[in-house]
Scaffold this active site. Structure first.
Site, mmCIF file in Angstrom:
data_model
loop_
_atom_site.group_PDB
_atom_site.id
_atom_site.type_symbol
_atom_site.label_atom_id
_atom_site.label_comp_id
_atom_site.label_asym_id
_atom_site.label_seq_id
_atom_site.Cartn_x
_atom_site.Cartn_y
_atom_site.Cartn_z
ATOM 1 N N GLU A 241 0.794 -1.266 0.119
ATOM 2 C CA GLU A 241 0.047 -0.241 -0.132
ATOM 3 C C GLU A 241 0.834 1.146 0.094
ATOM 4 O OE1 GLU A 241 -3.736 0.513 2.315
ATOM 5 O OE2 GLU A 241 -3.726 -1.538 3.259
ATOM 6 N N HIS A 257 7.532 -26.751 5.212
ATOM 7 C CA HIS A 257 6.680 -28.183 4.679
ATOM 8 C C HIS A 257 5.871 -27.673 2.975
ATOM 9 C CE1 HIS A 257 7.405 -29.822 8.362
ATOM 10 N NE2 HIS A 257 7.863 -28.518 8.744
ATOM 11 N N LYS A 351 -13.433 0.776 -4.659
ATOM 12 C CA LYS A 351 -14.872 0.662 -3.691
ATOM 13 C C LYS A 351 -15.658 1.356 -4.181
ATOM 14 C CE LYS A 351 -12.315 0.108 0.765
ATOM 15 N NZ LYS A 351 -12.359 0.896 1.656
#
Ligand code: PA5
Length: 357
Positions: A241, A257, A351
């Site tokens: 950001e 893993h 948005k």
């Protein structure tokens, strides 16, 4: 905008920062102080008989405080904290759940949806916001509202968004009082601020040095289970950001893993990765051992690997020492890219598009 070539040119760095990100960073200790003493202290809290679980629902800069609450309280509280970054709440949420609905703007649609659902399920709700629609709904519903000061970016308001939730848990008797630890953290951040500030030359400034290492590289941030896991996620978000650059995070031992197997191809691209390992001497001894081995595995594969160690006394100081270093690093990285750290135009665009739907 022009990229800053020399991070010692304080004027140039600050000129790029039109929304006051550096000021907000400088003010973080004061923010935490206000959050501790003013914000959560006087809010009338619901009568809560028996709480079985706590959910913090929010997105982005408003959600990370929930993760901090989750890891900080994990070994200190019998009740689990779950972070929800979605429109819907987990199935277990009900009358025995305490839900913190956190949205800096108060207008994030996922959080508003989760808030309404929490109310329908009969959960106890506390809203944390500067206002917006969430503020209106809380006033309408008589829901306790922690009013956060506006005017900064949500991701710069971590103190305002996280510490009041901690204080509420203390006031409800769910968590032992830790005001001394918060005060120690605030004092320690004041010390760190003097080491990380723009006026401090790169030769003595760890955040500037890190930004130089991450410039024109893909940052891969690794934490270890526990607190540094959340900080790794925070670093990633702040680089995205503030510096408008990609970054990736993972956690040990899990990455031993799976992710570690992927450090073979494509070779040229792997040379563009810079791995940052966030370490705490209090990490599990086997994790320390794993880190040593893992560093060897990637040594000749990636551009480089840098360790950043937590410092300070209490758990909160240690978490925030790494957060503060990462926050400053991301803003210096923005300067190297010649980009204003504040605006997040693509989030605003998304948005807007969704609102107009
Ligand atoms: O940092 C940001 O601006 C974002 O990550 C926001 O926090 C996110 O979009 C959610 O918005 P709000 O914090 O207003 O609920």
């Amino acid at each position: 905008m022009n990229a800053v070539k020399d991070l010692n040119c304080t004027d140039e760095i600050c000129k790029l920062d039109t929304t006051g990100m550096f000021e907000a960073l400088k003010g973080l200790p004061v923010q935490c102080d206000r959050a501790c003493w003013d914000l959560a202290g006087h809010v009338e809290l619901p009568e809560i008989e028996a709480i079985s679980n706590i959910v913090v629902t929010g997105l982005g800069g408003s959600a990370i405080g929930g993760d901090l609450l989750r890891v900080y309280t994990a070994g200190k509280m019998a009740v689990p904290v779950i972070v929800n970054r979605d429109y819907v709440l987990p199935g277990f949420v009900g009358p025995d759940t305490l839900v913190f609905a956190v949205s800096y703007s108060g207008n994030t649609e996922e959080t508003l949806s989760a808030y309404e659902e929490a109310r329908l399920r009969g959960a106890s709700v506390v809203a944390v916001t500067t206002g917006g629609r969430l503020g209106e709904l809380a006033a309408r519903d008589g829901v306790p509202l922690i009013g956060v000061p506006g005017g900064i970016s949500p991701r710069a308001a971590t103190g305002f968004l996280f510490i009041p939730t901690l204080r509420v848990l203390q006031r409800l008797g769910l968590l032992p009082d830790n005001v001394d630890e918060i005060s120690e953290m605030i004092d320690y951040m004041r010390t760190l601020q003097k080491e990380l500030a723009p006026e401090v030359p790169a030769e003595e400034n760890q955040a500037k040095q890190l930004a130089q290492k991450l410039f024109n590289r893909i940052p891969v941030i690794w934490g270890s289970s526990g607190t540094t896991e959340v900080v790794a996620q925070r670093w990633k978000g702040q680089i995205n950001e503030n510096a408008k650059a990609p970054a990736y995070w993972n956690v040990l031992p899990e990455l031993n893993h799976n992710e570690i197997v992927g450090f073979q191809f494509p070779k040229e691209l792997l040379k563009k990765l810079h791995v940052v390992i966030l370490r705490d001497e209090r990490d599990h001894p086997r994790v320390h051992k794993r880190i040593e081995i893992t560093r060897e595995v990637i040594r000749d594969v990636v551009d480089g690997c840098t360790e950043v160690w937590a410092s300070g006394e209490g758990d909160l100081s240690r978490i925030f020492s790494l957060i503060y270093t990462g926050d400053y690093t991301s803003v210096y990285l923005a300067a190297l890219y010649g980009i204003d750290p504040g605006p997040v135009k693509v989030i605003d665009y998304l948005k807007r598009e969704l609102r107009d739907d």
